[in-house]
Design an enzyme around this catalytic site. Structure first.
Site, short mmCIF file in Angstrom:
data_model
loop_
_atom_site.label_atom_id
_atom_site.label_comp_id
_atom_site.label_asym_id
_atom_site.label_seq_id
_atom_site.Cartn_x
_atom_site.Cartn_y
_atom_site.Cartn_z
N HIS A 266 0.82 -1.22 0.00
CA HIS A 266 0.00 0.00 0.00
C HIS A 266 0.86 1.27 0.00
O HIS A 266 0.49 2.26 -0.62
CB HIS A 266 -0.95 0.00 1.20
CG HIS A 266 -1.95 -1.10 1.14
ND1 HIS A 266 -2.83 -1.24 0.09
CD2 HIS A 266 -2.21 -2.13 1.98
CE1 HIS A 266 -3.58 -2.31 0.29
NE2 HIS A 266 -3.22 -2.87 1.43
N HIS A 345 11.55 44.32 -4.47
CA HIS A 345 11.57 42.90 -4.09
C HIS A 345 12.21 42.07 -5.18
O HIS A 345 11.54 41.41 -5.94
CB HIS A 345 10.14 42.41 -3.86
CG HIS A 345 10.07 41.10 -3.11
ND1 HIS A 345 10.12 39.88 -3.73
CD2 HIS A 345 9.95 40.83 -1.79
CE1 HIS A 345 10.03 38.91 -2.84
NE2 HIS A 345 9.92 39.46 -1.66
ZN ZN Z 1 -6.05 -6.39 0.10
#
Ligand code: ZN
Length: 440
Positions: A266, A345
């Site tokens: 995962h 700037h």
């Molecule tokens: Zn799974």
């Protein structure tokens, strides 16, 4: 080769399924509902006050410990990968997954119950074209634990996966094009598997109350323990493919590419989804020289000035290039050396101040909110900015492409937008901007 006009699909009707959640062991009912085109996949917590929804999008990913958890604010849904895998692979682009708990029923640990549910609800075509991400260049993600994902260009969505357990036990390989028919036959029935040494501590801590041999295969040494025999000799690699499809569904768009995955998980799957989401943002800004539309498509400078009260030197959007549905807008600002702030700037080294980029995002976002509240008497005020990052300097001569996407509208009072500024296709700054609505 899929035709360019492939359409989005949703469910024919609502269908529901009850069972036990894996981590708490509680009873849960899951309902799949049809949803309109461009809605995407969303989870709804019917057990909480106001029934909050969570977009199944990579931005909402919270944790990838053993399963995939997404959330918004304090609301979470756990173990979303199997139901997302089934929806995505069976061709469902738009749906609401309603649950009265924080986790879908685990079923038999496979995606089979969800495939059955989708077939019960039916799948129907919608008017809008399906969104694809075509892989153009090889991408790769590696992890310290030996996972490797390589994504190659392909005109189909293919996965070639190698799975290996501890000490390379049960090494399995499988390669296939993912279509609804292939998924249903070859992938959906493959069950979750765990190696005993990996879950022993969780079992001891009583963290998988709903877990049993009815919803997972347990491998102990060389022994395979499960309620019913293996459904395929290489069931493990098939389940890994199932998880990959579910995790990559968080991208939103469908992938046309060939994924070669070695020991996926995962964590790396989510990392690839994140990299693809960044690529998607980069490309939408690069999509050719932006045609300057008239009328419906975009807003010319005078139309922008009819909406925004800001004037020189504080008007920080030249044009709106276009809207995507009700929730996305892209604007542009040419940054010239004549901008007054460059004088100070910084002298000799002019760079656009970051705060002005945030202001540009807020102006573009408020045009989107104006469009949404056009019919009401309310007006949006910029309230706060979260996660602001300045990634690259912006110099005179750059064209700032400003993306704003509505991510959350809570009632009629609050709206959240995710904003990005890009120059030459690279994100230079980003932030999540919150607005509140007040009566005019
Ligand atoms: Zn799974």
């Amino acid at each position: 080769m899929p035709s360019a006009t492939e359409q989005q699909h949703t469910l024919g009707k609502t269908a529901s399924l009850s069972g036990t959640s894996l981590h708490t062991g509680d009873k849960v009912t899951l309902k799949l509902h049809p949803a309109p085109a461009d809605h995407g996949l969303k989870f709804k917590r019917a057990d909480l006050q106001d029934e909050p929804t969570i977009d199944a999008r990579i931005d909402n990913l919270k944790t990838v410990e053993r399963s995939t958890t997404i959330g918004e604010g304090s609301v979470r849904v756990h173990t979303v990968e199997h139901v997302l895998s089934a929806l995505s692979a069976m061709g469902v682009d738009n749906a609401v997954v309603e649950m009265n708990a924080n986790e879908p029923p685990i079923g038999d640990g496979s995606a089979q119950p969800y495939v059955d549910l989708i077939k019960k609800a039916g799948v129907t075509a919608q008017e809008a074209p399906r969104k694809f991400l075509d892989v153009r260049e090889t991408m790769h993600i590696e992890s310290k634990t030996g996972s490797l994902l390589v994504l190659l260009p392909d005109d189909k969505f293919r996965i070639s996966c190698t799975q290996a357990g501890p000490d390379n036990r049960f090494t399995q390989y499988l390669s296939m094009e993912i279509t609804p028919a292939v998924f249903e036959r070859e992938i959906a029935p493959a069950r979750t598997f765990v190696f005993y040494e990996d879950v022993q501590s969780l079992m001891d801590k009583n963290l998988i109350k709903g877990g049993s041999l009815e919803n997972a295969i347990v491998v102990r040494g060389d022994a395979v323990l499960s309620k019913e025999p293996l459904r395929f000799p290489d069931e493990f690699v098939r389940h890994k493919i199932l998880d990959i499809i579910g995790d990559l569904a968080l991208l939103g768009n469908r992938i046309r590419g060939h994924l070669i995955a070695v020991k996926p998980g995962h964590g790396v799957n989510a990392e690839l989804a994140r990299a693809l989401a960044r690529e998607q943002t980069r490309r939408s800004a690069l999509a050719g020289p932006h045609p300057i539309p008239i009328g419906e498509g975009g807003l010319a400078p005078d139309e922008v000035m009819q909406i925004l009260p800001h004037r020189y030197p504080f008007l920080l959007v030249d044009r709106i290039i276009g809207f995507e549905g009700e929730t996305k807008v892209i604007g542009m600002k040419s940054v010239t050396i004549n901008e007054p702030y460059f004088q100070g700037h910084f002298p000799g080294h002019p760079v656009m101040p970051g705060v002005l980029q945030v202001e540009a995002m807020a102006q573009v976002a408020s045009i989107l909110l104006f469009k949404l509240t056009k019919k009401s008497s309310r007006v949006g005020y910029f309230m706060s900015a979260d996660g602001v990052k300045f990634r690259k300097p912006v110099f005179p001569g750059d064209t700032l492409i400003i993306h704003a996407e509505l991510t959350k509208a809570r009632g009629a009072r609050l709206a959240k937008t995710m904003c990005h500024c890009l120059v030459n296709g690279a994100v230079v700054s980003e932030g999540e901007l919150m607005f509140t609505f007040l009566d005019k």
